[in-house]
Design an enzyme around this catalytic site. Structure first.
Site, PDB file in Angstrom:
ATOM      1  CB  SER A 237      -0.908   0.028   1.236  1.00 27.34           C
ATOM      2  OG  SER A 237      -1.807  -1.047   1.232  1.00 27.34           O
ATOM      3  N   GLY A 273      -3.013  -0.517  -4.044  1.00 28.97           N
ATOM      4  CA  GLY A 273      -1.869  -0.007  -3.293  1.00 28.97           C
ATOM      5  C   GLY A 273      -1.285   1.278  -3.825  1.00 28.97           C
ATOM      6  N   GLY A 317      -8.231   1.805  -3.508  1.00 32.23           N
ATOM      7  CA  GLY A 317      -9.128   2.292  -2.466  1.00 32.23           C
ATOM      8  C   GLY A 317      -8.712   3.689  -2.050  1.00 32.23           C
ATOM      9  NE  ARG A 318      -3.031   4.476   0.692  1.00 37.25           N
ATOM     10  CZ  ARG A 318      -2.743   4.156   1.941  1.00 37.25           C
ATOM     11  NH1 ARG A 318      -2.734   5.079   2.872  1.00 37.25           N
ATOM     12  NH2 ARG A 318      -2.439   2.906   2.263  1.00 37.25           N
ATOM     13  NE  ARG A 359      -2.939   5.526   6.821  1.00 40.54           N
ATOM     14  CZ  ARG A 359      -1.960   6.266   6.326  1.00 40.54           C
ATOM     15  NH1 ARG A 359      -1.951   7.594   6.544  1.00 40.54           N
ATOM     16  NH2 ARG A 359      -0.983   5.725   5.621  1.00 40.54           N
ATOM     17  CB  CYS A 390      -4.416   8.780  28.611  1.00 37.44           C
ATOM     18  SG  CYS A 390      -5.560   9.889  29.442  1.00 37.44           S
ATOM     19  CD  GLU A 391      -1.673   5.120  24.807  1.00 40.82           C
ATOM     20  OE1 GLU A 391      -0.428   5.046  24.735  1.00 40.82           O
ATOM     21  OE2 GLU A 391      -2.393   4.243  25.320  1.00 40.82           O
TER      22      GLU A 391
END
Length: 475
Positions: A237, A273, A317-318, A359, A390-391
């Site tokens: 991709s 892709g 797709g993308r 992503r 909280c990351e």
């Protein structure tokens, strides 16, 4: 207050812009611009109006952009195939983003639909898609999913394991149908992409090794309720150049030629892709050139072996939906963080984050950003757009130059979020997923309803939703 920073903490590809308000042409939807007040418009609608009407975070999808890109991609592959005396079918890869509206758009523009789960199949069917123009993927399809697909008459099932072949054959026999199948193979070509996105190397979960294909196809041809339709391969991709596709095609055609000795091989599906631009530093190959190069490579290999070029299939797709999407956020806090004695970076916190765009954290993906509610004459400052979760890895845009006077209450727009953002969205930290709004010709409508706190509470059977509303009278 304006903050400045310089090269050492910025990635090499990120240049200081002359104007931190500009919209890079290849990154934003084709119709995106700014009105006389400097407000970003998408599909002719000001971002401030969209935020006011639908709230933030908000996924905005340019319907005209999706449709135009679908037509462009379909024409590119059909024209390339026609030059070599064959046909091309283009499937929209629903995993990028699938809703009833999007399914209808792509079918109306002539694309088939590729689905990977029973849920995606249900959406496509509920949207009115003809099952004959649906292909079903997946490395672990359940018996129920196979039964549903075969019973409604999906055009093809891409088989991924020997177990699945026997499972599908039994389902088709029980239903009294003959199911058309393609065999997923790994060409061994490693696409120039993130390791987690490369799906054609040998040590991974999808498909069969090329060397196994003759035996697998021989078994399928023995089964009266399965009909072998061809090979399928997907090399990865977000790929910009044609070289990987051309090499993969060469390897596939070699096996395709061997399989012709035992019977018909109608189709060769080369997957998708194809990359898009997420930043101004990205330069994907134009789709017309990419389609021509891929089909030319197949035709050369077929000519060298004295075989006809089969019908070809592709699964973007993308490349169809990615550029058409923009996510709108509201800035909550802004703070400079000193990263060295001389350099600082602005941390711009927004009201979304990794729950609506995973992503960046998952793949190290890069995005762009612009203030959407105004323009500014302030000097550009290096910024990192972060979410509310909280990351420490909750990053939406890792590095971007924004006007140094960005402040709480500003709307921030992140482009190229049409693919794999809503599809991968979650309720992490019990944050409701945002709505998806389609814009076209100056009007906007919700195509996927956003979630509420009440939705989250209603699914938790260990709670009394009324307890979250202490001022409401309890029955």
């Amino acid at each position: 207050m304006t903050h400045s920073s310089a090269g050492a903490v910025a990635p090499e590809w990120l240049a200081v812009p002359d104007d931190p308000n500009d919209l890079a042409e290849a990154v934003w939807p084709a119709g995106a611009d700014r009105d006389a007040d400097g407000v970003l418009r998408i599909g002719g609608i000001p971002a401030s109006q969209l935020a006011r009407d639908f709230g933030t975070p908000l996924y905005v999808l340019d319907e005209d952009g999706v449709r135009a890109r679908a037509r462009e991609v379909l024409a590119a592959f059909r024209d390339a195939a026609a030059r070599h005396g064959t046909r091309a079918r283009v499937y929209y890869a629903g995993k990028a983003f699938l809703s009833g509206a999007v399914a209808r758009w792509v079918r109306e523009e002539g694309l088939a639909i590729d689905v990977a789960t029973g849920g995606e199949l249900a959406i496509a069917l509920a949207a009115g898609a003809d099952p004959q123009y649906i292909g079903l993927h997946g490395n672990n399809k359940s018996v129920a999913e196979l039964e549903h697909a075969a019973s409604v008459g999906v055009g093809s099932v891409v088989v991924d394991s020997a177990i699945e072949i026997e499972r599908l054959a039994a389902v088709a026999e029980r239903l009294g149908v003959v199911q058309r199948v393609l065999v997923r193979v790994n060409s061994g070509v490693h696409a120039e992409t993130h390791d987690f996105l490369a799906t054609a190397h040998e040590d991974q979960k999808f498909g069969f090794a090329l060397a196994q294909a003759p035996d697998i196809v021989a078994r399928i041809r023995e089964l009266p309720h399965l009909r072998f339709a061809g090979l399928h391969c997907h090399i990865g991709s977000q790929i910009f150049g044609p070289a990987g596709f051309a090499e993969s095609a060469a390897r596939l055609v070699e096996v395709h030629a061997r399989l012709l000795e035992g019977g018909d091989v109608p189709q060769l599906n080369l997957g998708g892709g194809y990359g898009i631009a997420y930043t101004r530093a990205d330069h994907p190959t134009p789709i017309t050139q990419l389609a021509g190069d891929i089909v030319d490579a197949v035709a050369r290999e077929c000519s060298a072996r004295g075989i006809p070029v089969p019908e070809l299939a592709f699964e973007p797709g993308r490349a169809i939906v990615g550029r058409a999407g923009v996510t709108l956020y509201e800035v909550g806090t802004v703070k400079p963080v000193q990263v060295s004695d001389a350099l600082s970076r602005l941390y711009v916190s927004v009201d979304g984050g990794m729950s609506d765009n995973i992503r960046t954290a998952l793949y190290g993906a890069q995005y762009s950003a612009r203030i959407a509610s105004r323009t500014s004459g302030a000097a550009p400052a290096l910024a990192r757009v972060v979410g509310r979760h909280c990351e420490s890895g909750d990053i939406v845009v890792d590095a971007e130059y924004l006007p140094g006077d960005v402040e709480p209450g500003d709307l921030l727009a992140v482009p190229a979020t049409g693919a794999y953002c809503y599809s991968l969205a979650s309720n992490y930290n019990a944050v409701p997923r945002p709505p998806v709004v389609a814009v076209s010709g100056g009007s906007a409508r919700v195509i996927v309803r956003g979630e509420s706190i009440d939705d989250l509470l209603a699914r938790d059977l260990g709670l009394d939703p009324r307890a979250a509303r202490p001022n409401e009278e309890k029955a």
